[in-house]
Design a protein around this motif. Structure first.
Motif, PDB file in Angstrom:
ATOM      1  N   ILE A 175      -1.786  69.026   7.535  1.00 64.50           N
ATOM      2  CA  ILE A 175      -2.252  70.288   8.106  1.00 64.50           C
ATOM      3  C   ILE A 175      -1.635  70.404   9.493  1.00 64.50           C
ATOM      4  CG2 ILE A 175      -4.229  71.626   8.904  1.00 64.50           C
ATOM      5  CD1 ILE A 175      -5.912  70.254   6.781  1.00 64.50           C
ATOM      6  N   ILE A 176      -0.855  71.458   9.689  1.00 62.98           N
ATOM      7  CA  ILE A 176      -0.105  71.631  10.938  1.00 62.98           C
ATOM      8  C   ILE A 176      -0.554  72.917  11.615  1.00 62.98           C
ATOM      9  CG2 ILE A 176       2.192  71.814  11.967  1.00 62.98           C
ATOM     10  CD1 ILE A 176       3.275  70.694   9.244  1.00 62.98           C
ATOM     11  N   PHE A 177      -0.977  72.812  12.862  1.00 70.70           N
ATOM     12  CA  PHE A 177      -1.297  73.983  13.661  1.00 70.70           C
ATOM     13  C   PHE A 177      -0.262  74.114  14.773  1.00 70.70           C
ATOM     14  CE2 PHE A 177      -5.339  74.162  11.582  1.00 70.70           C
ATOM     15  CZ  PHE A 177      -5.804  75.454  11.783  1.00 70.70           C
ATOM     16  N   ILE A 178       0.440  75.240  14.790  1.00 67.00           N
ATOM     17  CA  ILE A 178       1.379  75.542  15.869  1.00 67.00           C
ATOM     18  C   ILE A 178       0.661  76.493  16.809  1.00 67.00           C
ATOM     19  CG2 ILE A 178       3.680  76.408  16.438  1.00 67.00           C
ATOM     20  CD1 ILE A 178       4.393  76.026  13.440  1.00 67.00           C
ATOM     21  N   CYS A 179       0.247  75.984  17.947  1.00 67.71           N
ATOM     22  CA  CYS A 179      -0.594  76.748  18.877  1.00 67.71           C
ATOM     23  C   CYS A 179       0.220  77.225  20.077  1.00 67.71           C
ATOM     24  CB  CYS A 179      -1.760  75.890  19.366  1.00 67.71           C
ATOM     25  SG  CYS A 179      -2.770  75.182  18.034  1.00 67.71           S
ATOM     26  N   LYS A 180      -0.012  78.456  20.504  1.00 67.54           N
ATOM     27  CA  LYS A 180       0.657  78.965  21.707  1.00 67.54           C
ATOM     28  C   LYS A 180       0.001  78.410  22.971  1.00 67.54           C
ATOM     29  CE  LYS A 180       2.512  83.023  21.934  1.00 67.54           C
ATOM     30  NZ  LYS A 180       2.807  84.470  21.956  1.00 67.54           N
ATOM     31  N   LYS A 181      -1.278  78.029  22.855  1.00 76.67           N
ATOM     32  CA  LYS A 181      -2.002  77.454  23.985  1.00 76.67           C
ATOM     33  C   LYS A 181      -2.467  76.044  23.626  1.00 76.67           C
ATOM     34  CE  LYS A 181      -1.836  81.171  26.576  1.00 76.67           C
ATOM     35  NZ  LYS A 181      -1.105  81.201  27.879  1.00 76.67           N
ATOM     36  N   VAL A 212       3.862  97.515  13.860  1.00 78.64           N
ATOM     37  CA  VAL A 212       4.798  96.679  13.125  1.00 78.64           C
ATOM     38  C   VAL A 212       6.046  96.371  13.948  1.00 78.64           C
ATOM     39  CG1 VAL A 212       5.939  98.633  11.977  1.00 78.64           C
ATOM     40  CG2 VAL A 212       5.968  96.367  10.900  1.00 78.64           C
ATOM     41  N   ASP A 213       6.501  97.322  14.771  1.00 76.24           N
ATOM     42  CA  ASP A 213       7.707  97.100  15.568  1.00 76.24           C
ATOM     43  C   ASP A 213       7.474  96.116  16.717  1.00 76.24           C
ATOM     44  OD1 ASP A 213       9.515  98.916  14.208  1.00 76.24           O
ATOM     45  OD2 ASP A 213       8.252 100.519  14.984  1.00 76.24           O
ATOM     46  N   GLU A 214       6.226  95.780  16.996  1.00 75.00           N
ATOM     47  CA  GLU A 214       5.912  94.851  18.070  1.00 75.00           C
ATOM     48  C   GLU A 214       5.717  93.426  17.580  1.00 75.00           C
ATOM     49  OE1 GLU A 214       2.382  96.478  19.734  1.00 75.00           O
ATOM     50  OE2 GLU A 214       3.401  98.144  20.746  1.00 75.00           O
ATOM     51  N   LEU A 215       5.758  93.229  16.278  1.00 71.41           N
ATOM     52  CA  LEU A 215       5.501  91.902  15.715  1.00 71.41           C
ATOM     53  C   LEU A 215       6.588  90.904  16.109  1.00 71.41           C
ATOM     54  CD1 LEU A 215       4.352  92.817  12.091  1.00 71.41           C
ATOM     55  CD2 LEU A 215       2.919  92.043  13.987  1.00 71.41           C
ATOM     56  N   THR A 216       6.165  89.669  16.334  1.00 78.53           N
ATOM     57  CA  THR A 216       7.089  88.568  16.628  1.00 78.53           C
ATOM     58  C   THR A 216       6.842  87.440  15.635  1.00 78.53           C
ATOM     59  OG1 THR A 216       5.616  87.411  18.164  1.00 78.53           O
ATOM     60  CG2 THR A 216       7.013  89.173  19.085  1.00 78.53           C
ATOM     61  N   PHE A 217       7.668  86.428  15.695  1.00 79.54           N
ATOM     62  CA  PHE A 217       7.553  85.291  14.792  1.00 79.54           C
ATOM     63  C   PHE A 217       6.180  84.636  14.876  1.00 79.54           C
ATOM     64  CE2 PHE A 217       8.130  80.642  14.155  1.00 79.54           C
ATOM     65  CZ  PHE A 217       8.471  80.656  12.806  1.00 79.54           C
ATOM     66  N   SER A 218       5.556  84.649  16.049  1.00 82.76           N
ATOM     67  CA  SER A 218       4.290  83.946  16.233  1.00 82.76           C
ATOM     68  C   SER A 218       3.066  84.736  15.771  1.00 82.76           C
ATOM     69  CB  SER A 218       4.105  83.531  17.698  1.00 82.76           C
ATOM     70  OG  SER A 218       4.111  84.653  18.535  1.00 82.76           O
ATOM     71  N   ASP A 219       3.250  85.964  15.292  1.00 80.89           N
ATOM     72  CA  ASP A 219       2.142  86.703  14.680  1.00 80.89           C
ATOM     73  C   ASP A 219       1.967  86.208  13.246  1.00 80.89           C
ATOM     74  OD1 ASP A 219       1.358  88.693  16.739  1.00 80.89           O
ATOM     75  OD2 ASP A 219       3.467  89.278  16.551  1.00 80.89           O
ATOM     76  N   ASP A 220       0.729  85.920  12.854  1.00 79.44           N
ATOM     77  CA  ASP A 220       0.524  85.202  11.602  1.00 79.44           C
ATOM     78  C   ASP A 220       1.088  85.912  10.381  1.00 79.44           C
ATOM     79  OD1 ASP A 220      -1.390  87.172  11.582  1.00 79.44           O
ATOM     80  OD2 ASP A 220      -3.035  85.866  10.973  1.00 79.44           O
ATOM     81  N   ASP A 250      -0.006  72.596   4.761  1.00 75.27           N
ATOM     82  CA  ASP A 250      -0.614  73.837   5.241  1.00 75.27           C
ATOM     83  C   ASP A 250      -0.133  74.022   6.673  1.00 75.27           C
ATOM     84  OD1 ASP A 250      -2.285  75.963   6.040  1.00 75.27           O
ATOM     85  OD2 ASP A 250      -3.835  74.534   6.684  1.00 75.27           O
ATOM     86  N   ILE A 251       0.539  75.146   6.937  1.00 75.37           N
ATOM     87  CA  ILE A 251       1.098  75.404   8.258  1.00 75.37           C
ATOM     88  C   ILE A 251       0.458  76.671   8.817  1.00 75.37           C
ATOM     89  CG2 ILE A 251       3.223  75.585   9.611  1.00 75.37           C
ATOM     90  CD1 ILE A 251       4.695  74.725   6.989  1.00 75.37           C
ATOM     91  N   GLU A 252      -0.185  76.527   9.970  1.00 77.27           N
ATOM     92  CA  GLU A 252      -0.898  77.637  10.593  1.00 77.27           C
ATOM     93  C   GLU A 252      -0.279  77.967  11.947  1.00 77.27           C
ATOM     94  OE1 GLU A 252      -3.561  79.150   9.042  1.00 77.27           O
ATOM     95  OE2 GLU A 252      -3.262  77.786   7.345  1.00 77.27           O
ATOM     96  N   ILE A 253      -0.213  79.249  12.260  1.00 83.77           N
ATOM     97  CA  ILE A 253       0.203  79.689  13.586  1.00 83.77           C
ATOM     98  C   ILE A 253      -1.047  80.168  14.309  1.00 83.77           C
ATOM     99  CG2 ILE A 253       0.725  82.079  12.952  1.00 83.77           C
ATOM    100  CD1 ILE A 253       3.065  80.043  15.151  1.00 83.77           C
TER     101      ILE A 253
END
Length: 275
Positions: A119-125, A10-18, A78-81
């Motif tokens: 439908i929005i996908f925010i992708c790191k790659k 839990v302490d390693e979680l960031t905003f980009s973790d779903d 719908d917003i997906e990470i």
């Protein structure tokens, strides 16, 4: 051989973790601002259905769990990470769209009552490997590109790793925060502080632990039974829905193929969840 790590601490979680993303987006001001930033529209009022809403139309159909599912008057979002590169992302949006439409069209209603959907996908790659920061899709006529189907559906994919190719400074900072977890303006610093506050929340830490234990249990039992992860997940979902219909665990075990002890365990989990 290095042991595979399925879940972050839990302490390693960031905003980009779903799971964290869904929690932060429960703030209506943040959620509205993100939508406005990504779609360049004005949001009037955010209305929540439920965080990580799960759609199940039939007991044997594939479940859909949305990260963030919100409404704004006559529009739905719908917003997906998406942290990892996965196959089938295009067809996933097709299935998501069908679930959204079924959720918003009651029996007997006219099709015109369907709300506009995004439908929005925010992708790191980069999801399409064309080195663009944004990909927007609408239905148009192949024979005449000036003719839109106008079905009021839009799919948008953001490629966070190309944040430097974005002209809008605030959007660039947001995508950089998703990609690298580095806050550099007021909004991303607000997100960063919100993440730190959430991690310190006892309620969030307990809920996250319960979620990871449940997911780990699914993975473990799937391997024990020699099932692929997707097939086992489908068996669990079918079991849960049959239990809700008060079907006897012995019958479920025989029909679904799960051990009776596992069916009884799922039954206990559902009972505790609904208590």
């Amino acid at each position: 051989m290095k042991k595979q790590k399925f879940f972050k601490k839990v302490d390693e979680l960031t905003f980009s973790d779903d799971y964290m993303f869904g929690e932060i987006m429960k703030d209506p001001d943040i959620c509205a601002h993100v939508i406005e930033l990504l779609l360049k529209i004005k949001v009037r009022k955010i209305e929540y259905s439920e965080r990580q809403k799960v759609f199940k139309e039939f007991y044997d159909s594939k479940g859909v769990r949305f990260d963030v599912y919100v409404m704004d008057s006559d529009r739905v979002f719908d917003i997906e990470i998406q942290c990892k590169t996965v196959s089938g992302l295009s067809k996933r949006t097709r299935y998501y769209q069908s679930m959204i439409d079924m959720d918003n069209l009651l029996k007997g209603e006219a099709y015109d009552s369907l709300p506009e959907s995004f439908i929005i996908f925010i992708c790191k790659k980069d999801p399409f490997t064309l080195n663009r920061p944004q990909y927007t899709f609408k239905n148009l006529c192949i024979e005449d590109n000036s003719l839109f189907l106008d079905d009021k559906t839009t799919k948008v994919f953001y490629n966070a790793e190309r944040y430097n190719d974005t002209d809008n400074r605030e959007l660039r900072a947001f995508l950089k925060f998703v990609a690298e977890n580095q806050a550099e303006d007021d909004f991303t610093r607000r997100l960063e502080n919100h993440v730190l506050e959430t991690i310190r929340s006892d309620t969030f830490r307990r809920e996250y632990m319960e979620m990871t234990l449940r997911e780990h249990d699914l993975l473990y039992w799937g391997k024990q039974e020699g099932l692929e992860e997707g097939a086992f997940q489908k068996s669990i979902e079918a079991t849960e829905n049959l239990l809700k219909e008060n079907i006897a665990p012995e019958i479920i075990s025989k029909c679904i193929g799960l051990p009776l002890e596992k069916v009884l365990e799922i039954s206990d989990q559902l009972r505790m969840h609904n208590a």
